[in-house]
Write a protein that holds these residues in place. Sequence first.
Motif, PDB file in Angstrom:
ATOM      1  N   PHE A  47     -30.685 109.942  17.587  1.00 36.67           N
ATOM      2  CA  PHE A  47     -29.109 109.572  17.688  1.00 36.67           C
ATOM      3  C   PHE A  47     -29.095 108.367  18.529  1.00 36.67           C
ATOM      4  CE2 PHE A  47     -28.960 114.312  17.261  1.00 36.67           C
ATOM      5  CZ  PHE A  47     -28.040 114.486  16.302  1.00 36.67           C
ATOM      6  N   TRP A  48     -28.607 107.152  18.191  1.00 33.98           N
ATOM      7  CA  TRP A  48     -28.326 106.045  19.089  1.00 33.98           C
ATOM      8  C   TRP A  48     -27.135 105.897  19.558  1.00 33.98           C
ATOM      9  CZ3 TRP A  48     -31.717 105.811  14.658  1.00 33.98           C
ATOM     10  CH2 TRP A  48     -32.875 105.378  14.676  1.00 33.98           C
ATOM     11  N   PRO A  49     -26.947 106.425  20.720  1.00 34.67           N
ATOM     12  CA  PRO A  49     -25.449 106.237  21.377  1.00 34.67           C
ATOM     13  C   PRO A  49     -25.189 104.885  21.738  1.00 34.67           C
ATOM     14  CG  PRO A  49     -26.878 107.627  22.846  1.00 34.67           C
ATOM     15  CD  PRO A  49     -27.617 107.207  21.630  1.00 34.67           C
ATOM     16  N   GLU A  50     -26.517 104.026  22.201  1.00 34.74           N
ATOM     17  CA  GLU A  50     -25.895 102.745  22.629  1.00 34.74           C
ATOM     18  C   GLU A  50     -27.270 101.824  22.418  1.00 34.74           C
ATOM     19  OE1 GLU A  50     -26.014 102.446  27.211  1.00 34.74           O
ATOM     20  OE2 GLU A  50     -24.922 104.304  26.644  1.00 34.74           O
ATOM     21  N   ALA A  51     -27.066 100.527  22.542  1.00 36.65           N
ATOM     22  CA  ALA A  51     -28.121  99.389  22.507  1.00 36.65           C
ATOM     23  C   ALA A  51     -27.667  98.367  23.535  1.00 36.65           C
ATOM     24  CB  ALA A  51     -28.746  99.094  21.374  1.00 36.65           C
ATOM     25  N   MET A  52     -28.050  97.694  24.356  1.00 36.30           N
ATOM     26  CA  MET A  52     -27.585  96.718  25.115  1.00 36.30           C
ATOM     27  C   MET A  52     -28.661  95.611  25.304  1.00 36.30           C
ATOM     28  SD  MET A  52     -27.199  98.586  28.559  1.00 36.30           S
ATOM     29  CE  MET A  52     -27.390 100.499  27.881  1.00 36.30           C
ATOM     30  N   VAL A  62     -31.111 103.055  23.921  1.00 34.17           N
ATOM     31  CA  VAL A  62     -30.971 104.170  24.397  1.00 34.17           C
ATOM     32  C   VAL A  62     -30.915 105.121  23.184  1.00 34.17           C
ATOM     33  CG1 VAL A  62     -29.592 106.043  25.623  1.00 34.17           C
ATOM     34  CG2 VAL A  62     -29.784 103.742  26.621  1.00 34.17           C
ATOM     35  N   PHE A  63     -31.585 106.176  22.993  1.00 36.86           N
ATOM     36  CA  PHE A  63     -31.862 107.248  21.837  1.00 36.86           C
ATOM     37  C   PHE A  63     -31.939 108.667  22.292  1.00 36.86           C
ATOM     38  CE2 PHE A  63     -35.818 105.067  21.748  1.00 36.86           C
ATOM     39  CZ  PHE A  63     -36.677 106.326  21.666  1.00 36.86           C
ATOM     40  N   GLU A  64     -31.501 109.534  21.554  1.00 40.05           N
ATOM     41  CA  GLU A  64     -31.944 110.876  21.739  1.00 40.05           C
ATOM     42  C   GLU A  64     -32.593 111.452  20.604  1.00 40.05           C
ATOM     43  OE1 GLU A  64     -27.893 112.603  22.326  1.00 40.05           O
ATOM     44  OE2 GLU A  64     -27.978 111.624  24.445  1.00 40.05           O
ATOM     45  N   VAL A  65     -33.625 112.254  20.959  1.00 42.06           N
ATOM     46  CA  VAL A  65     -34.299 113.070  19.927  1.00 42.06           C
ATOM     47  C   VAL A  65     -34.066 114.341  20.128  1.00 42.06           C
ATOM     48  CG1 VAL A  65     -36.760 113.516  18.866  1.00 42.06           C
ATOM     49  CG2 VAL A  65     -36.078 111.311  19.879  1.00 42.06           C
ATOM     50  N   ALA A  66     -33.708 115.257  19.076  1.00 46.00           N
ATOM     51  CA  ALA A  66     -33.517 116.525  18.959  1.00 46.00           C
ATOM     52  C   ALA A  66     -34.745 117.208  19.156  1.00 46.00           C
ATOM     53  CB  ALA A  66     -32.630 116.951  17.829  1.00 46.00           C
ATOM     54  N   VAL A  67     -34.663 118.283  19.953  1.00 48.24           N
ATOM     55  CA  VAL A  67     -36.001 119.155  20.136  1.00 48.24           C
ATOM     56  C   VAL A  67     -35.211 120.580  20.076  1.00 48.24           C
ATOM     57  CG1 VAL A  67     -37.726 120.066  21.679  1.00 48.24           C
ATOM     58  CG2 VAL A  67     -37.269 117.488  21.487  1.00 48.24           C
ATOM     59  N   ILE A  68     -35.753 121.254  19.102  1.00 49.17           N
ATOM     60  CA  ILE A  68     -34.892 122.683  18.974  1.00 49.17           C
ATOM     61  C   ILE A  68     -36.225 123.778  18.823  1.00 49.17           C
ATOM     62  CG2 ILE A  68     -33.744 124.409  17.358  1.00 49.17           C
ATOM     63  CD1 ILE A  68     -32.321 122.071  16.255  1.00 49.17           C
ATOM     64  N   SER A 101     -42.976 108.574  31.013  1.00 50.22           N
ATOM     65  CA  SER A 101     -42.943 107.658  29.740  1.00 50.22           C
ATOM     66  C   SER A 101     -43.524 108.005  28.556  1.00 50.22           C
ATOM     67  CB  SER A 101     -43.921 106.382  30.551  1.00 50.22           C
ATOM     68  OG  SER A 101     -45.172 106.800  30.385  1.00 50.22           O
ATOM     69  N   LEU A 102     -43.923 109.067  28.424  1.00 43.46           N
ATOM     70  CA  LEU A 102     -44.664 109.732  27.136  1.00 43.46           C
ATOM     71  C   LEU A 102     -45.658 108.831  26.456  1.00 43.46           C
ATOM     72  CD1 LEU A 102     -41.221 110.856  25.416  1.00 43.46           C
ATOM     73  CD2 LEU A 102     -42.958 112.429  26.228  1.00 43.46           C
ATOM     74  N   GLY A 103     -46.545 108.373  27.644  1.00 46.20           N
ATOM     75  CA  GLY A 103     -47.590 107.211  27.219  1.00 46.20           C
ATOM     76  C   GLY A 103     -47.300 106.121  26.501  1.00 46.20           C
ATOM     77  N   ASN A 104     -46.005 105.712  26.665  1.00 43.71           N
ATOM     78  CA  ASN A 104     -45.370 104.349  25.979  1.00 43.71           C
ATOM     79  C   ASN A 104     -44.915 103.483  27.038  1.00 43.71           C
ATOM     80  OD1 ASN A 104     -43.736 102.157  24.957  1.00 43.71           O
ATOM     81  ND2 ASN A 104     -43.146 103.801  23.164  1.00 43.71           N
ATOM     82  N   PRO A 105     -45.462 102.276  27.306  1.00 42.92           N
ATOM     83  CA  PRO A 105     -44.968 101.286  28.321  1.00 42.92           C
ATOM     84  C   PRO A 105     -43.662 100.830  28.271  1.00 42.92           C
ATOM     85  CG  PRO A 105     -46.800 100.237  26.961  1.00 42.92           C
ATOM     86  CD  PRO A 105     -46.722 101.838  26.480  1.00 42.92           C
ATOM     87  N   LYS A 106     -43.017 100.852  27.038  1.00 43.15           N
ATOM     88  CA  LYS A 106     -41.944 100.233  26.968  1.00 43.15           C
ATOM     89  C   LYS A 106     -40.828 101.301  27.370  1.00 43.15           C
ATOM     90  CE  LYS A 106     -43.050  97.245  23.346  1.00 43.15           C
ATOM     91  NZ  LYS A 106     -42.642  96.555  21.939  1.00 43.15           N
ATOM     92  N   VAL A 107     -41.176 102.615  27.435  1.00 44.11           N
ATOM     93  CA  VAL A 107     -40.114 103.714  28.108  1.00 44.11           C
ATOM     94  C   VAL A 107     -39.875 103.385  29.371  1.00 44.11           C
ATOM     95  CG1 VAL A 107     -39.462 106.060  28.337  1.00 44.11           C
ATOM     96  CG2 VAL A 107     -40.902 105.194  26.328  1.00 44.11           C
ATOM     97  N   VAL A 108     -38.562 103.416  29.746  1.00 46.34           N
ATOM     98  CA  VAL A 108     -38.023 103.123  30.897  1.00 46.34           C
ATOM     99  C   VAL A 108     -37.616 104.356  31.728  1.00 46.34           C
ATOM    100  CG1 VAL A 108     -36.186 102.112  32.511  1.00 46.34           C
ATOM    101  CG2 VAL A 108     -36.955 100.691  30.525  1.00 46.34           C
ATOM    102  N   THR A 109     -37.009 105.149  30.957  1.00 41.93           N
ATOM    103  CA  THR A 109     -36.617 106.643  31.381  1.00 41.93           C
ATOM    104  C   THR A 109     -36.608 107.432  30.375  1.00 41.93           C
ATOM    105  OG1 THR A 109     -34.344 106.164  31.237  1.00 41.93           O
ATOM    106  CG2 THR A 109     -35.134 105.816  33.375  1.00 41.93           C
TER     107      THR A 109
END
Length: 140
Positions: A47-52, A62-68, A101-109
């Motif tokens: 899900f992509w609730p926003e991009a800015m 900003v995105f969300e990945v479902a984990v079940i 960062s899950l090993g990704n330098p582009k991940v901020v949080t």
Amino acid sequence: MSTNVFAVKAALRDMIKALPELAGYQVTWGYPTRSPERRWVFVGEVFWPEAMWATNRSREEVFEVAVIVNCQLSAGTAEEVELELQRMAAGIEDGMKANPSLGNPKVVTSDFVPKKLVSFPGDQVYEGQFESVVRVKARL
């Protein structure tokens, strides 16, 4: 469309597969096959609730990945299956704390966000699911 989703989703799946707390769990990108294991983790919907725009030349998404997490316990109880699911979710949360960062330098949080816990009786088993999302903010 430029996005970090696929790299982050793959890293999240691989991180979960490597967690000792989830040894013996089937971990899949998307829903498991028609005959899933008794214990599985699904890394799926996005899900992509926003991009800015962060500046006039870069953008953040900003995105969300479902984990079940799903678990079946033979001759178990609702309490036992829910405690097992909580243990699995805690393992995922701890794995993310160790590598936000899950090993990704582009991940901020990144953040593990619980959404729903449910358990129900089945044929000679008790089954439950712990639904959550991993919320990520990343630079594009």
